[in-house]
Motif scaffolding. Structure first.
Motif, PDB file in Angstrom:
ATOM      1  N   VAL A  25       5.223  70.691  26.233  1.00  0.00           N
ATOM      2  CA  VAL A  25       5.425  69.971  27.503  1.00  0.00           C
ATOM      3  C   VAL A  25       6.506  70.691  28.290  1.00  0.00           C
ATOM      4  N   ASN A  26       6.596  70.400  29.572  1.00  0.00           N
ATOM      5  CA  ASN A  26       7.673  71.031  30.342  1.00  0.00           C
ATOM      6  C   ASN A  26       8.758  70.006  30.696  1.00  0.00           C
ATOM      7  N   ARG A  27       9.753  70.472  31.445  1.00  0.00           N
ATOM      8  CA  ARG A  27      10.917  69.615  31.741  1.00  0.00           C
ATOM      9  C   ARG A  27      10.526  68.395  32.559  1.00  0.00           C
ATOM     10  N   ASP A  28       9.627  68.614  33.524  1.00  0.00           N
ATOM     11  CA  ASP A  28       9.226  67.492  34.371  1.00  0.00           C
ATOM     12  C   ASP A  28       8.516  66.403  33.578  1.00  0.00           C
ATOM     13  N   ALA A  29       7.751  66.803  32.550  1.00  0.00           N
ATOM     14  CA  ALA A  29       7.055  65.808  31.722  1.00  0.00           C
ATOM     15  C   ALA A  29       8.082  64.957  30.982  1.00  0.00           C
ATOM     16  N   VAL A  30       9.148  65.630  30.467  1.00  0.00           N
ATOM     17  CA  VAL A  30      10.199  64.904  29.739  1.00  0.00           C
ATOM     18  C   VAL A  30      10.848  63.875  30.659  1.00  0.00           C
ATOM     19  N   SER A  31      11.188  64.315  31.872  1.00  0.00           N
ATOM     20  CA  SER A  31      11.883  63.352  32.739  1.00  0.00           C
ATOM     21  C   SER A  31      10.915  62.286  33.277  1.00  0.00           C
ATOM     22  N   LEU A  32       9.650  62.640  33.509  1.00  0.00           N
ATOM     23  CA  LEU A  32       8.704  61.627  33.996  1.00  0.00           C
ATOM     24  C   LEU A  32       8.541  60.499  32.971  1.00  0.00           C
ATOM     25  N   PHE A  33       8.500  60.870  31.670  1.00  0.00           N
ATOM     26  CA  PHE A  33       8.308  59.847  30.636  1.00  0.00           C
ATOM     27  C   PHE A  33       9.626  59.234  30.154  1.00  0.00           C
ATOM     28  N   ARG A  34      10.722  59.566  30.869  1.00  0.00           N
ATOM     29  CA  ARG A  34      12.050  59.039  30.500  1.00  0.00           C
ATOM     30  C   ARG A  34      12.345  59.338  29.017  1.00  0.00           C
ATOM     31  N   ALA A  35      11.974  60.549  28.578  1.00  0.00           N
ATOM     32  CA  ALA A  35      12.214  60.921  27.176  1.00  0.00           C
ATOM     33  C   ALA A  35      13.554  61.647  27.069  1.00  0.00           C
ATOM     34  N   ASN A  36      14.031  61.809  25.824  1.00  0.00           N
ATOM     35  CA  ASN A  36      15.308  62.499  25.649  1.00  0.00           C
ATOM     36  C   ASN A  36      15.123  64.005  25.549  1.00  0.00           C
ATOM     37  N   ASN A  37      14.058  64.399  24.852  1.00  0.00           N
ATOM     38  CA  ASN A  37      13.805  65.839  24.716  1.00  0.00           C
ATOM     39  C   ASN A  37      12.305  66.060  24.521  1.00  0.00           C
TER      40      ASN A  37
END
Ligand SMILES: Nc1ncnc2c1ncn2[C@@H]1O[C@H](COP(=O)(O)OP(=O)(O)OP(=O)(O)O)[C@@H](O)[C@H]1O
Ligand SMILES: [Mg+2]
Length: 439
Positions: free
Chosen positions: A88-100
């Protein structure tokens, strides 16, 4: 591929054997960077397990995958477990409110948590060999937020060896919110427009039924006086009562017509005789004219061509013009009071209605405003009578105008186009009937 090819060529010219692997590494690095910094949330998915299952289903004759998945819901659930997110990329992490990123590297079922049916549609597109799938949908993020997204899937196609599926998502909640606000704004405008129309409607109805209501009151009061007399005059009482009834009917028909005009319904146009329409209209206003001691004369052009018109609406026009004349004459305090009505044919063959009065006439400066809505020089006037006349006559394809007479008083006139018929329907006979009615 191109990048690798290019890398190889570059390596070949440098003559170094290590360069092939170092270019490959560089290429992979560029690919990772591309994915990482792509300004859209991206998932790289390994869907090979499903490709294999689909191949088996096809071999066993399954064609309609949507129907098949409806009957075999377990397969959809199974796909959610066996298809894995591999990167996954960085935007996917932030879109799903994930930590990493590691939080997202698991079976893909979490992508479909907020959209029942989406997994099935994504699978169907894969089975059918489509290149892309795109849908506006919602996702449920790890902190429980629902987000509207544009969900796209790009499927691998044989002979592409990587067999990697890409899922991208774009947060469209702001766009949808803006659209929602725009729709609300539009609805508010429409509502405001409707209220304005309602206001106009109420004003027009109030104006138009004022005359029949006044006639009803006047006839009712006279009726009561006759009833109070010791010697009952049944004939007179019957006449007054029938006037009340016909005025009340007229009021109700007027409301019906004005509502029709506001709703942009077609008016009830028929071939009509203008002279007859005037006679009928006079039935409703004659009493008012009589009571103000005004002499009314009518000069009807015989054999007028018939015109297409709405009887009630044209009577409204005639009555509005006559009420204006009556009001003008009574305001002016003239010793002799006259209203003359005439019908004729103009040079274009149109039928003409004219009303002349000997009131004060129209002030020169007001002439260009008298047909404007809410223009009135009267204390109790709304200023809507002539505007209504104009809209009715225009809707009939005719024209209306007002002017001053040379020797005082006003002249209002409207024309209505006569339908062109073969022969001489207009068969004008050269005489006029003059009926002076001393009142
Ligand atoms: N026969 C007439 N003689 C003189 N002025 C007239 C005559 N007819 C109309 N007008 C002028 O045109 C104006 C507009 O007429 P209109 O019928 O639209 O409104 P109104 O009679 O003032 O009010 P209402 O809405 O009650 O009809 C009048 O106020 C008056 O100044
Ligand atoms: Mg008026």
């Amino acid at each position: 591929m191109d990048i690798v090819e290019f890398g190889r060529k570059a390596g070949a010219t440098s003559g170094s054997t290590d360069c092939a692997s170092c270019e490959l590494r560089a290429s992979e690095e560029r690919y990772r960077n591309l994915i990482q910094y792509l300004p859209t949330a991206l998932w790289q998915v390994d869907s090979r397990r499903m490709t294999a299952i689909f191949d088996q289903l096809k071999a066993s004759g399954v064609r309609d995958i949507a129907a098949y998945l409806d009957q075999n819901r377990d397969l959809v659930r199974h796909a959610g477990h066996v298809v894995h997110v591999t990167e996954v990329n960085r935007d996917a992490v932030s879109l799903f409110r994930a930590n990493n990123p590691a939080d997202l590297l698991k079976p893909i079922q979490y992508l479909f948590a907020a959209a029942p049916g989406l997994a099935k549609r994504v699978m169907a597109a894969h089975f059918e060999g489509r290149r892309n799938f795109i849908e506006e949908t919602r996702i449920l993020t790890f902190d429980g937020t629902m987000i509207d997204v544009l969900f796209t899937v790009t499927y691998p196609r044989p002979p592409e060896q990587l067999d990697t599926t890409f899922v991208t998502m774009q947060d469209i909640s702001e766009r949808l919110n803006a659209e929602k606000q725009l729709r609300k704004l539009q609805a508010d405008f429409t509502h405001a427009g409707r209220i304005a129309t309602l206001g106009e409607l109420a004003t027009s109805i109030a104006h138009e039924i004022n005359q029949p209501l006044a006639a009803i009151v006047m006839n009712g009061e006279t009726n009561l006086r006759w009833l109070a007399r010791p010697n009952q005059n049944t004939e007179k009482v019957t006449e007054l009562t029938s006037r009340i009834v016909s005025n009340a009917r007229r009021a109700s028909e007027i409301i019906h017509r004005i509502r029709g005009m506001a709703a942009k319904q077609e008016s009830e146009k028929r071939l009509i005789e203008l002279n007859e329409i005037i006679e009928e209209a006079l039935l409703f206003i004659r009493h008012d004219i009589e009571s103000k001691l005004i002499t009314l004369s009518t000069t009807f052009r015989p054999g007028l061509p018939r015109v297409m018109g709405d009887r009630i609406q044209l009577q409204q026009v005639i009555i509005n013009l006559l009420v204006n004349s009556v009001q003008a004459i009574t305001q002016s305090g003239q010793p002799t009071r006259r209203i003359d009505i005439e019908t004729s044919i103009d040079e274009e063959g149109s039928v003409v209605f004219s009303v002349f009065d000997n009131g004060p006439g129209i002030a020169e400066a007001d002439l260009k405003h008298i047909f404007d809505s809410f223009f009135s020089t009267k204390d109790a006037g709304i200023g809507i009578g002539l505007a209504i006349c104009q809209s009715i006559i225009t809707a009939h394809g005719g024209s209306i105008s007002g002017s001053n007479r040379a020797n005082g008083g006003a002249h209002f006139r409207f024309t209505l186009p006569a339908p062109t018929v073969a022969g001489t329907d207009s068969g004008v006979v050269d005489f006029t009937r003059q009926t002076h009615q001393p009142i």
